[in-house]
Write an enzyme that holds these catalytic residues in place. Structure first.
Site, PDB file in Angstrom:
ATOM      1  N   HIS A   6       1.014  -1.155   0.203  1.00 60.65           N
ATOM      2  CA  HIS A   6      -0.083   0.278   0.143  1.00 60.65           C
ATOM      3  C   HIS A   6       0.989   1.107  -0.226  1.00 60.65           C
ATOM      4  CE1 HIS A   6      -2.245  -3.473   1.646  1.00 60.65           C
ATOM      5  NE2 HIS A   6      -3.250  -2.426   1.249  1.00 60.65           N
ATOM      6  N   GLU A  20     -17.534  -4.723  24.647  1.00 60.88           N
ATOM      7  CA  GLU A  20     -17.214  -5.818  24.555  1.00 60.88           C
ATOM      8  C   GLU A  20     -15.557  -5.496  24.171  1.00 60.88           C
ATOM      9  OE1 GLU A  20     -21.332  -6.928  26.196  1.00 60.88           O
ATOM     10  OE2 GLU A  20     -19.945  -5.448  24.879  1.00 60.88           O
ATOM     11  N   HIS A  65     -28.822 -16.347  25.480  1.00 59.00           N
ATOM     12  CA  HIS A  65     -26.894 -16.439  26.346  1.00 59.00           C
ATOM     13  C   HIS A  65     -26.468 -17.670  26.901  1.00 59.00           C
ATOM     14  CE1 HIS A  65     -29.075 -12.226  26.471  1.00 59.00           C
ATOM     15  NE2 HIS A  65     -28.289 -12.178  27.570  1.00 59.00           N
TER      16      HIS A  65
END
Length: 691
Positions: A36, A436, A497
């Site tokens: 790049h 999270e 869950h």
């Protein structure tokens, strides 16, 4: 007249250094036929200004504890960083923190960019090349990790600094692009950084409006400035990435801002100077081509046919400014530390041990022992006791939860533990909020700063953390991830869950240790293993529900956990006819089945397997002694996906595992529905023997 001449000479030398960075990047990408080039060409002046005029970094000691951190979050622009590491003469450091004296990156490494064994891989990799502060490449990870580095400095300054002894005052700079800003993790991290008022944190946003698919107007119209103002950041705009004086004023403003983090938005042109690639997506991820490079070098006033040219005086110029400044600051710091050690020997010893990932000599004396108890404890409850005991012995063990500390039981509750906040940097309990993914990346930043960091959440939400957990393993840093509510034992919360596939997913990550202890004393031994890890992250998987605390006078000692798997209960002659293999909460289930089989005269062995990874590290003789190849009748029991168990039970072994997602119901009903009962284990063992 003399002043004008000196200013003109300085400007020419600045331009020469900037174009050296650009042309090295172009040539390396072209020779590799991969890479790049456009972003290094655009951002060379930005990086040059920061490194040459501001960065407190000693190339002779790139792990000096109070150095400024530079994070290249847009890691695809890696040649920008490699060029800087080469031109500034950064020295290599080995894993034992010994300066080797040789260069971290040589010109030959740059010529072998993206080739096997080069110190210049496609994206920057921590531990592989000295001077790289964190592995970057997945966009957004670098800036999120930089938040952890900034938090670490704030905490360490509060813990270690004393009047007349400012050991920690470093800044953290992270260079990022449009991709980083689009990724959700950067927004999570920026929100928390603003809330915590991390004034030592500076993000530099390369606003070039180009991604792989084309102009950002295809997908992205956010007002970044307004967004960050809403987060509570200071905002600075630089309208021309080539204007070194404007950049200098921006960095000075950051250093003078003491109540919030800073975002510098820099308008740049990807592929700067390339006549046919300037401001195009074609400059992003492909070599420019030989002809385009010649034309670009002509625009720079560069020798068109020269490759990997480093003009005379460029490296000396870096040494005169960055090198001498960094060396002077480090020498002063070392002198201060010597004086500090004499006045505060205990704190100095803590700092030395922390920086070298060592532990206090007597830390294990704090580990509790749990008595046998049929009712037992939840894994999370046992862990809470152990964590609090250890943390009082290891002051740099710090962490928290993604808004779930009351459920994960990871709060440090002893006197003086406190909460880290914008108003109190001394607290050891961290509140990451419902973020999270950012939490996991921030833990990486904390660990890279050498504090011992842990974070927690429900096991099902480890999915949100997984990209950062993978980077923990890739970087070989000992981050501690604590996940509770580990199975269908979550019960009424239902399948959304109840983790099923998460254990298999995490076990698949090379270098990551997973631990799923069977009772309170295995939790103790798990923490004993965890705290001694120096280069491996760990996932500690704990139950919500109570697990019987096994009678270790009747069954094997929990210390067997250190080897990953061990014989917990055995046939009287040590020659079992059937093996019962399990982890976590299912071990006690197998013990019940074992006792029933024993009354029927069936010789069984129960193997507790809390960590497959640790077990695989043992020699073959030990593994065969635990799981004898001659005993082919085998049953595995785990409230998780079957994936991976074939290695241990073989193609004909019985598997009492989860083949579907869970369901919403009380735990005992779920156990009956999915076959996690002693009767089912006994029946499976008998069926194995019959076949």
């Amino acid at each position: 007249m003399i002043a004008q001449t000196q200013a003109s000479n300085q400007t020419q030398l600045d331009e020469l250094c900037v174009n050296t960075i650009r042309t090295l990047s172009m040539d390396a990408v072209q020779q590799a036929k991969s890479g790049h080039p456009g972003t290094p060409m655009a951002l060379a002046p930005v990086a040059y200004c920061l490194w040459q005029r501001f960065l407190r970094f000693d190339p002779d000691d790139p792990i000096w504890a109070n150095r400024d951190r530079f994070v290249l979050s847009n890691g695809h622009a890696s040649m920008l960083l490699y060029s800087l590491l080469y031109l500034t003469g950064v020295k290599a450091v080995n894993a034992k923190y010994e300066q080797l004296g040789e260069s971290s990156i040589t010109l030959d490494d740059i010529k072998h960019f993206r080739q096997l064994d080069s110190k210049c891989p496609g994206h920057p990799e921590y531990r592989w090349t000295s001077g790289i502060e964190t592995t970057t490449g997945p966009l957004g990870q670098g800036v999120a990790t930089s938040v952890g580095m900034a938090i670490a400095r704030q905490w360490m300054a509060q813990h270690f600094n004393r009047p007349d002894f400012e050991l920690f005052n470093y800044n953290v700079y992270a260079l990022c692009g449009d991709g980083c800003m689009m990724e959700g993790i950067s927004n999570e991290a920026a929100s928390l950084a603003g809330h915590l008022k991390l004034s030592n944190l500076c993000w530099i946003y390369d606003n070039n409006h180009i991604t792989i698919e084309g102009n950002t107007h295809l997908t992205f119209s956010d007002d970044i400035g307004t967004r960050f103002l809403a987060y509570g950041w200071n905002l600075i705009r630089v309208s021309d990435a080539n204007d070194l004086e404007m950049l200098e004023r921006a960095f000075q403003t950051f250093q003078e801002t003491h109540d919030r983090p800073t975002l510098i938005i820099v308008d740049s042109h990807i592929g700067y100077g390339a006549p046919h690639r300037h401001d195009t997506s074609a400059a992003h991820g492909d070599p420019l081509g030989e002809e385009e490079i010649r034309l670009t070098k002509r625009n720079y006033g560069w020798s068109e046919d020269a490759k990997f040219l480093v003009p005379e005086g460029v490296q000396a110029h870096f040494q005169k400014h960055l090198g001498q400044r960094g060396h002077r600051l480090r020498q002063k710091w070392m002198q201060t530390f010597d004086e500090y050690s004499a006045k505060y020997p205990d704190l100095a010893d803590q700092l030395y041990k922390m920086q070298h990932r060592q532990l206090p000599d007597d830390w294990e004396t704090a580990l509790p022992t749990f008595p046998a108890d049929v009712k037992g404890l939840g894994g999370r409850d046992a862990s809470a006791s152990v964590l609090n005991a250890i943390a009082q012995q290891i002051p740099w063990l710090i962490g928290g939860a993604a808004d779930l500390a009351p459920s994960t039981k990871t709060r440090l509750t002893f006197e003086g533990a406190g909460d880290f906040s914008a108003d109190d940097r001394s607290g050891r309990n961290f509140h990451f909020g419902i973020r999270e993914h950012a939490m996991a990346a921030i833990l990486n930043g904390l660990s890279l700063s050498k504090v011992r960091a842990y974070g927690s959440g429900f096991f099902i939400f480890s999915d949100y953390c997984r990209p950062s957990i993978r980077l923990s393993a890739l970087m070989e840093i000992p981050v501690i991830y604590i996940f509770t509510h580990d199975s269908i034992g979550v019960g009424e919360d239902g399948p959304t869950h109840q983790p099923v596939e998460q254990l298999a997913s995490l076990r698949a990550i090379p270098g990551l240790i997973t631990l799923r202890p069977a009772d309170a004393n295995e939790v103790v031994e798990a923490w004993r293993v965890i705290m001694q890890l120096q280069h491996q992250p760990v996932v500690l998987v704990l139950s919500r529900q109570a697990l019987p605390t096994l009678d270790r006078t009747q069954y094997a000692a929990a210390s067997g956990l250190a080897k990953g798997a061990y014989v917990l209960a055995d046939a009287e002659n040590g020659k079992p006819d059937v093996l019962l293999l399990a982890t976590g909460s299912e071990v006690s289930l197998c013990i019940t089945a074992y006792e029933q089989l024993k009354t029927e005269g069936i010789k069984a062995r129960v193997v507790s397997m809390p960590s497959w990874e640790l077990f695989e590290q043992q020699n073959q003789d030990y593994r065969d002694s635990v799981i004898p190849p001659s005993t082919t009748a085998r049953v595995c029991v785990e409230q998780a996906s079957t994936f991976g168990w074939g290695e241990y039970v073989g193609s004909r072994g019985a598997r009492i595992v989860m083949h579907t997602f869970g369901a919403s119901a009380p735990l005992k009903e779920l156990q009956r529905k999915f076959g996690f009962t002693p009767d089912k284990v006994v029946a499976a063992a008998k069926a194995q023997l019959a076949s």
